[in-house]
Design a protein around this motif. Structure first.
Motif, mmCIF file in Angstrom:
data_model
loop_
_atom_site.group_PDB
_atom_site.id
_atom_site.type_symbol
_atom_site.label_atom_id
_atom_site.label_comp_id
_atom_site.label_asym_id
_atom_site.label_seq_id
_atom_site.Cartn_x
_atom_site.Cartn_y
_atom_site.Cartn_z
ATOM 1 N N ASP A 24 0.733 -1.231 0.100
ATOM 2 C CA ASP A 24 0.044 0.116 0.180
ATOM 3 C C ASP A 24 0.913 1.228 0.009
ATOM 4 O O ASP A 24 1.605 1.627 1.212
ATOM 5 C CB ASP A 24 -0.813 -0.163 1.277
ATOM 6 N N LYS A 25 1.240 1.856 -1.090
ATOM 7 C CA LYS A 25 2.123 3.077 -1.291
ATOM 8 C C LYS A 25 1.760 4.286 -0.678
ATOM 9 O O LYS A 25 2.372 5.053 -0.094
ATOM 10 C CB LYS A 25 2.362 3.093 -2.738
ATOM 11 N N THR A 66 -0.542 3.678 -8.624
ATOM 12 C CA THR A 66 -1.605 2.984 -7.939
ATOM 13 C C THR A 66 -1.005 2.603 -6.711
ATOM 14 O O THR A 66 0.238 2.461 -6.358
ATOM 15 C CB THR A 66 -2.222 1.734 -8.700
ATOM 16 N N HIS A 67 -2.022 2.522 -5.777
ATOM 17 C CA HIS A 67 -1.561 2.377 -4.325
ATOM 18 C C HIS A 67 -1.025 0.692 -3.881
ATOM 19 O O HIS A 67 -0.321 0.637 -3.306
ATOM 20 C CB HIS A 67 -2.807 2.781 -3.282
ATOM 21 N N ARG A 123 -9.955 -5.592 -4.518
ATOM 22 C CA ARG A 123 -8.906 -4.792 -3.726
ATOM 23 C C ARG A 123 -7.973 -4.013 -4.675
ATOM 24 O O ARG A 123 -7.540 -3.015 -4.503
ATOM 25 C CB ARG A 123 -8.263 -5.437 -2.525
ATOM 26 N N TYR A 124 -7.679 -4.957 -5.714
ATOM 27 C CA TYR A 124 -6.716 -4.345 -6.761
ATOM 28 C C TYR A 124 -7.554 -3.609 -7.701
ATOM 29 O O TYR A 124 -6.860 -2.760 -8.273
ATOM 30 C CB TYR A 124 -6.266 -5.528 -7.320
ATOM 31 N N LEU A 125 -8.853 -3.941 -7.965
ATOM 32 C CA LEU A 125 -9.394 -3.023 -9.012
ATOM 33 C C LEU A 125 -10.044 -1.654 -8.498
ATOM 34 O O LEU A 125 -9.553 -0.600 -9.282
ATOM 35 C CB LEU A 125 -10.953 -3.830 -9.408
ATOM 36 N N ASN A 126 -10.622 -1.683 -7.311
ATOM 37 C CA ASN A 126 -11.066 -0.161 -7.005
ATOM 38 C C ASN A 126 -11.571 0.036 -5.640
ATOM 39 O O ASN A 126 -12.517 0.448 -5.395
ATOM 40 C CB ASN A 126 -12.405 0.136 -7.810
ATOM 41 N N ALA A 127 -10.894 -0.805 -4.681
ATOM 42 C CA ALA A 127 -11.558 -0.879 -3.397
ATOM 43 C C ALA A 127 -11.012 0.399 -2.591
ATOM 44 O O ALA A 127 -11.672 0.674 -1.694
ATOM 45 C CB ALA A 127 -10.355 -2.071 -2.631
ATOM 46 N N CYS A 128 -9.661 0.870 -3.123
ATOM 47 C CA CYS A 128 -9.400 2.552 -2.480
ATOM 48 C C CYS A 128 -10.360 3.597 -3.123
ATOM 49 O O CYS A 128 -10.700 3.376 -4.394
ATOM 50 C CB CYS A 128 -8.024 2.643 -2.697
#
Length: 272
Positions: A24-25, A66-67, A123-128
């Motif tokens: 998580d950057k 991306t994070h 989580r990888y697609l658009n969780a943030c």
């Protein structure tokens, strides 16, 4: 689960802080900055208006990330304002009707049933929430991968950029170094950070920026191959000395035992 185990006084690998920072950057950057550790100039925003204002006045090129993601996946170079605004448009675009339908009738029902594989995919697609992560571009043909594996043990090697590319991560182009070639300032800093925060192992991507050494990213995990066992150096009062190869598992276990003896194996929340 790990925080619960730690609450019972049992050290874990990874510990809860290492796990919280992993892949998580945004967390990594904010954590390093909050504790005074050097990172490239970085702008993070969840607001389209704020991001547009920043990009209008930014100096280019910039790096957008991306994070999540490893081996430079999700890392692009924005050469100018037009490219940055085009990327911003894609990030904050309105959600389509199909996306809304899929979320409501496909994803959410499965998530409510505990579908862990789908949760990982999302989580990888658009969780943030929609965001932009923009970082200063540091021109270089390589970076230094410095991995701490205990209080005084390091793996150190150079990663060369991919051909005709600005990214070194994931290139597979590694160069061994001798003790006299080590960037001792960066090595000392990596050990200082890991020992201060109780990281039993941590990989740091170091670059030399206009103001000195900076850390691009950190990761508690790394590819399990020979490069990490054959590029070892141990810090001694006289400097860094070459270390014979040690199996990865042995290094991780030894580092955890060291941390337990020093009382740093279990993080204390909140972080200070």
């Amino acid at each position: 689960m790990i925080p619960l185990i730690e609450a019972m006084g049992v050290p874990c690998f990874p510990n809860s802080l290492m796990l919280w920072l992993y892949d998580d950057k945004i967390r990594e950057t904010l954590f390093l900055k909050a504790h005074g550790h050097p990172v490239p100039e970085t702008f993070i925003s969840f607001s389209e208006e704020e991001a547009r204002t920043y990009l209008d006045g930014a100096t280019y090129p910039l790096i957008a990330k991306t994070h999540m993601g490893a081996s430079a996946s999700g890392v692009v170079r924005m050469r100018d304002r037009a490219a940055a605004l085009e990327l911003l448009k894609g990030i904050f675009r309105p959600e389509s009707l199909m996306e809304k339908v899929m979320m409501k009738f496909h994803y959410l029902p499965r998530l409510e049933k505990g579908d862990l594989l789908l949760a990982r995919k999302l989580r990888y697609l658009n969780a943030c929430p929609r965001y932009i992560y923009a970082q200063e571009f540091i021109k270089a043909d390589s970076d230094w991968r410095i991995t701490t594996l205990g209080t005084d043990l390091l793996s150190v090697f150079v990663r060369r950029n991919r051909p005709d590319d600005f990214r070194a991560s994931g290139s597979g182009l590694w160069e061994m170094v001798e003790p006299e070639d080590l960037p001792t300032e960066a090595c000392d800093l990596a050990l200082e950070i890991s020992n201060r925060h109780g990281f039993t192992s941590m990989a740091y991507d170091f670059m030399r920026g206009p103001k000195g050494w900076v850390i691009g990213e950190i990761s508690m995990t790394f590819v399990l191959n020979d490069v990490y066992t054959t590029t070892l150096f141990r810090r001694t009062p006289a400097g860094y000395a070459k270390q014979a190869p040690i199996p990865i598992g042995v290094m991780h276990l030894s580092a955890l035992m060291e941390a337990r003896e020093r009382g740093t194996a279990i993080p204390h929340w909140p972080m200070t």
